[in-house]
Write a protein that holds these residues in place. Sequence first.
Motif, mmCIF file in Angstrom:
data_model
loop_
_atom_site.group_PDB
_atom_site.id
_atom_site.type_symbol
_atom_site.label_atom_id
_atom_site.label_comp_id
_atom_site.label_asym_id
_atom_site.label_seq_id
_atom_site.Cartn_x
_atom_site.Cartn_y
_atom_site.Cartn_z
ATOM 1 N N ARG A 29 0.947 -1.271 0.095
ATOM 2 C CA ARG A 29 -0.132 -0.120 -0.107
ATOM 3 C C ARG A 29 0.952 1.012 0.201
ATOM 4 O O ARG A 29 0.508 2.221 -0.625
ATOM 5 N N GLN A 30 2.029 1.221 0.727
ATOM 6 C CA GLN A 30 2.756 2.510 0.699
ATOM 7 C C GLN A 30 3.507 2.579 -0.439
ATOM 8 O O GLN A 30 3.544 3.705 -0.930
ATOM 9 N N LEU A 31 4.145 1.612 -0.971
ATOM 10 C CA LEU A 31 4.587 1.573 -2.342
ATOM 11 C C LEU A 31 3.823 2.184 -3.428
ATOM 12 O O LEU A 31 4.199 3.095 -4.207
ATOM 13 N N LEU A 32 2.482 1.519 -3.416
ATOM 14 C CA LEU A 32 1.704 1.757 -4.465
ATOM 15 C C LEU A 32 0.935 3.311 -4.412
ATOM 16 O O LEU A 32 0.908 4.059 -5.252
ATOM 17 N N GLY A 33 0.903 3.713 -2.979
ATOM 18 C CA GLY A 33 0.639 5.062 -2.823
ATOM 19 C C GLY A 33 1.512 6.277 -3.204
ATOM 20 O O GLY A 33 1.175 7.324 -3.843
ATOM 21 N N SER B 208 -3.835 13.830 -3.105
ATOM 22 C CA SER B 208 -2.442 13.628 -2.770
ATOM 23 C C SER B 208 -2.373 13.972 -1.357
ATOM 24 O O SER B 208 -1.616 13.076 -0.544
ATOM 25 N N PHE B 209 -3.028 14.622 -0.675
ATOM 26 C CA PHE B 209 -3.034 15.016 0.840
ATOM 27 C C PHE B 209 -3.494 13.631 1.308
ATOM 28 O O PHE B 209 -2.754 13.208 2.172
ATOM 29 N N SER B 210 -4.550 13.159 0.948
ATOM 30 C CA SER B 210 -4.878 11.876 1.528
ATOM 31 C C SER B 210 -4.098 10.641 1.643
ATOM 32 O O SER B 210 -3.844 10.055 2.504
ATOM 33 N N LEU B 211 -3.313 10.458 0.110
ATOM 34 C CA LEU B 211 -2.463 9.576 0.120
ATOM 35 C C LEU B 211 -1.209 9.732 0.925
ATOM 36 O O LEU B 211 -0.585 8.838 1.533
ATOM 37 N N GLU C 51 -2.020 8.774 4.540
ATOM 38 C CA GLU C 51 -2.061 7.273 4.502
ATOM 39 C C GLU C 51 -0.794 6.824 4.517
ATOM 40 O O GLU C 51 -0.520 5.729 5.242
ATOM 41 N N ILE C 52 0.254 7.193 3.862
ATOM 42 C CA ILE C 52 1.572 6.481 3.668
ATOM 43 C C ILE C 52 2.153 6.830 4.820
ATOM 44 O O ILE C 52 2.956 6.017 5.378
ATOM 45 N N THR C 53 2.596 8.368 5.385
ATOM 46 C CA THR C 53 3.289 8.596 6.265
ATOM 47 C C THR C 53 2.717 8.768 7.600
ATOM 48 O O THR C 53 3.569 8.769 8.810
ATOM 49 N N GLY C 54 1.534 8.762 7.716
ATOM 50 C CA GLY C 54 0.626 9.107 8.942
ATOM 51 C C GLY C 54 0.635 10.346 9.480
ATOM 52 O O GLY C 54 0.367 10.617 10.537
ATOM 53 N N ILE D 221 1.227 6.297 -7.026
ATOM 54 C CA ILE D 221 0.053 7.178 -7.219
ATOM 55 C C ILE D 221 0.291 8.624 -7.093
ATOM 56 O O ILE D 221 0.015 9.563 -8.016
ATOM 57 N N LEU D 222 0.999 9.221 -5.980
ATOM 58 C CA LEU D 222 1.202 10.475 -5.845
ATOM 59 C C LEU D 222 2.148 11.090 -7.051
ATOM 60 O O LEU D 222 1.794 12.099 -7.491
ATOM 61 N N LEU D 223 3.346 10.381 -7.345
ATOM 62 C CA LEU D 223 3.899 10.835 -8.438
ATOM 63 C C LEU D 223 3.224 10.984 -9.511
ATOM 64 O O LEU D 223 3.269 11.724 -10.290
ATOM 65 N N GLY D 224 2.343 9.935 -9.904
ATOM 66 C CA GLY D 224 1.454 10.005 -11.234
ATOM 67 C C GLY D 224 0.563 11.313 -11.011
ATOM 68 O O GLY D 224 0.400 11.860 -11.985
#
Length: 134
Positions: free
Chosen positions: A56-60, A102-105, A108-111, A63-66
């Motif tokens: 999930r973190q890697l995928l997030g 982006s903010f939501s991701l 989710e990724i960093t907490g 997605i952020l970069l995309g």
Amino acid sequence: MDFQHIIETVGRFMDFAGVAVMVIGAVVSIPMAVRGFQPRRLPEGAERLSVYRSYRQLLGRSILLGLELLVAADIIRTVAVTPTYESVGVLAIIVLIRTFLSFSLELEITGRWPWQKEPAAEAAPAGSAGSASA
């Protein structure tokens, strides 16, 4: 080939790059997560991430970069063409939605939110606190 055509081509390339980053990131993240990829700096006392959480973190991140590339493509195309109130309004809505994503991701990724600083335990470089050898 006129300027507007060149900018449209650049915008399409940026769109393609954004989608490609997300797709390639999703595919590459699978073997990385299965092999046990862990972030460089885990908070003190934190458990290792499960395969699911790691994916999930890697995928997030992919997605952020995309999303960043897709926003850049939209801005390039809107600025290149004579901006109308309608095109600027559509761009504003697209950027607003993608910024929210982006903010939501990021949360989710960093907490933590993007504007929050890293906790002191995470921010210190590894081996800097009391690493004097005898």
